[in-house]
Design a protein around this motif. Structure first.
Motif, PDB file in Angstrom:
ATOM      1  N   LEU A 265       0.832  -1.207   0.000  1.00 24.31           N
ATOM      2  CA  LEU A 265       0.000   0.000   0.000  1.00 24.31           C
ATOM      3  C   LEU A 265       0.866   1.256   0.000  1.00 24.31           C
ATOM      4  O   LEU A 265       0.573   2.226  -0.702  1.00 24.31           O
ATOM      5  CB  LEU A 265      -0.912  -0.013   1.224  1.00 24.31           C
ATOM      6  N   ALA A 266       1.948   1.238   0.765  1.00 24.16           N
ATOM      7  CA  ALA A 266       2.841   2.403   0.802  1.00 24.16           C
ATOM      8  C   ALA A 266       3.513   2.620  -0.546  1.00 24.16           C
ATOM      9  O   ALA A 266       3.690   3.762  -0.990  1.00 24.16           O
ATOM     10  CB  ALA A 266       3.889   2.210   1.892  1.00 24.16           C
ATOM     11  N   VAL A 267       3.878   1.548  -1.222  1.00 23.84           N
ATOM     12  CA  VAL A 267       4.520   1.682  -2.531  1.00 23.84           C
ATOM     13  C   VAL A 267       3.524   2.209  -3.555  1.00 23.84           C
ATOM     14  O   VAL A 267       3.841   3.091  -4.363  1.00 23.84           O
ATOM     15  CB  VAL A 267       5.123   0.330  -2.973  1.00 23.84           C
ATOM     16  N   LEU A 268       2.304   1.676  -3.516  1.00 29.72           N
ATOM     17  CA  LEU A 268       1.304   2.115  -4.497  1.00 29.72           C
ATOM     18  C   LEU A 268       0.832   3.542  -4.235  1.00 29.72           C
ATOM     19  O   LEU A 268       0.468   4.248  -5.170  1.00 29.72           O
ATOM     20  CB  LEU A 268       0.103   1.158  -4.478  1.00 29.72           C
ATOM     21  N   ALA A 269       0.849   3.966  -2.986  1.00 27.31           N
ATOM     22  CA  ALA A 269       0.373   5.305  -2.657  1.00 27.31           C
ATOM     23  C   ALA A 269       1.481   6.355  -2.728  1.00 27.31           C
ATOM     24  O   ALA A 269       1.214   7.536  -2.538  1.00 27.31           O
ATOM     25  CB  ALA A 269      -0.229   5.304  -1.252  1.00 27.31           C
ATOM     26  N   SER A 270       2.687   5.931  -2.982  1.00 30.46           N
ATOM     27  CA  SER A 270       3.784   6.894  -3.024  1.00 30.46           C
ATOM     28  C   SER A 270       3.677   7.763  -4.275  1.00 30.46           C
ATOM     29  O   SER A 270       3.126   7.340  -5.292  1.00 30.46           O
ATOM     30  CB  SER A 270       5.130   6.162  -3.000  1.00 30.46           C
ATOM     31  N   PRO A 271       4.217   8.957  -4.219  1.00 28.76           N
ATOM     32  CA  PRO A 271       4.145   9.836  -5.398  1.00 28.76           C
ATOM     33  C   PRO A 271       4.927   9.296  -6.588  1.00 28.76           C
ATOM     34  O   PRO A 271       4.642   9.624  -7.721  1.00 28.76           O
ATOM     35  CB  PRO A 271       4.728  11.167  -4.906  1.00 28.76           C
ATOM     36  N   PHE A 272       5.923   8.445  -6.342  1.00 28.85           N
ATOM     37  CA  PHE A 272       6.678   7.889  -7.436  1.00 28.85           C
ATOM     38  C   PHE A 272       5.840   6.945  -8.283  1.00 28.85           C
ATOM     39  O   PHE A 272       6.052   6.796  -9.483  1.00 28.85           O
ATOM     40  CB  PHE A 272       7.918   7.148  -6.910  1.00 28.85           C
ATOM     41  N   ALA A 273       4.871   6.287  -7.648  1.00 32.37           N
ATOM     42  CA  ALA A 273       4.028   5.357  -8.386  1.00 32.37           C
ATOM     43  C   ALA A 273       2.983   6.072  -9.235  1.00 32.37           C
ATOM     44  O   ALA A 273       2.538   5.560 -10.248  1.00 32.37           O
ATOM     45  CB  ALA A 273       3.351   4.385  -7.413  1.00 32.37           C
ATOM     46  N   THR A 274       2.576   7.280  -8.802  1.00 37.85           N
ATOM     47  CA  THR A 274       1.506   7.985  -9.515  1.00 37.85           C
ATOM     48  C   THR A 274       2.031   9.053 -10.464  1.00 37.85           C
ATOM     49  O   THR A 274       1.316   9.491 -11.345  1.00 37.85           O
ATOM     50  CB  THR A 274       0.557   8.645  -8.507  1.00 37.85           C
ATOM     51  N   ALA A 275       3.282   9.474 -10.294  1.00 35.58           N
ATOM     52  CA  ALA A 275       3.835  10.525 -11.166  1.00 35.58           C
ATOM     53  C   ALA A 275       4.159   9.952 -12.528  1.00 35.58           C
ATOM     54  O   ALA A 275       4.627   8.815 -12.620  1.00 35.58           O
ATOM     55  CB  ALA A 275       5.082  11.134 -10.533  1.00 35.58           C
ATOM     56  N   PRO A 276       3.950  10.709 -13.564  1.00 36.83           N
ATOM     57  CA  PRO A 276       4.319  10.210 -14.891  1.00 36.83           C
ATOM     58  C   PRO A 276       5.850  10.128 -15.019  1.00 36.83           C
ATOM     59  O   PRO A 276       6.579  10.904 -14.410  1.00 36.83           O
ATOM     60  CB  PRO A 276       3.746  11.263 -15.846  1.00 36.83           C
ATOM     61  N   VAL A 277       6.290   9.190 -15.830  1.00 33.11           N
ATOM     62  CA  VAL A 277       7.735   8.994 -15.981  1.00 33.11           C
ATOM     63  C   VAL A 277       8.337  10.164 -16.748  1.00 33.11           C
ATOM     64  O   VAL A 277       9.334  10.742 -16.355  1.00 33.11           O
ATOM     65  CB  VAL A 277       8.025   7.663 -16.691  1.00 33.11           C
ATOM     66  N   ARG A 278       7.688  10.543 -17.861  1.00 33.18           N
ATOM     67  CA  ARG A 278       8.164  11.686 -18.661  1.00 33.18           C
ATOM     68  C   ARG A 278       7.017  12.672 -18.842  1.00 33.18           C
ATOM     69  O   ARG A 278       6.040  12.362 -19.509  1.00 33.18           O
ATOM     70  CB  ARG A 278       8.650  11.205 -20.028  1.00 33.18           C
ATOM     71  N   PRO A 279       7.148  13.839 -18.296  1.00 36.55           N
ATOM     72  CA  PRO A 279       6.064  14.841 -18.426  1.00 36.55           C
ATOM     73  C   PRO A 279       5.937  15.410 -19.819  1.00 36.55           C
ATOM     74  O   PRO A 279       6.832  15.386 -20.592  1.00 36.55           O
ATOM     75  CB  PRO A 279       6.445  15.915 -17.420  1.00 36.55           C
TER      76      PRO A 279
END
Length: 62
Positions: free
Chosen positions: A48-62
């Protein structure tokens, strides 16, 4: 072979046949169940912590 009169006899353990192991005691099963629950809860929290982290939701290339 004969034993000496002053020699103390030792008890021989009975060998268990393969496949006929005694069921574990209730304390052991309770501890195993608790350990399994704790490990499962820890894994769920980490996932849950990994999925909720901003790294998981941020796009790789904006």
């Amino acid at each position: 072979m004969s034993r000496r009169s002053g020699q103390r006899t030792t008890r021989r353990r009975r060998r268990q046949r393969p496949g006929t192991a005694a069921p574990p005691s209730t304390g052991v099963t309770r501890r195993n169940r608790r350990l399994a629950f704790v490990l499962l809860a820890a894994f769920a929290l980490i996932a849950l912590a990994v999925l909720a982290s901003p790294f998981a939701t941020a796009p790789v290339r904006p």
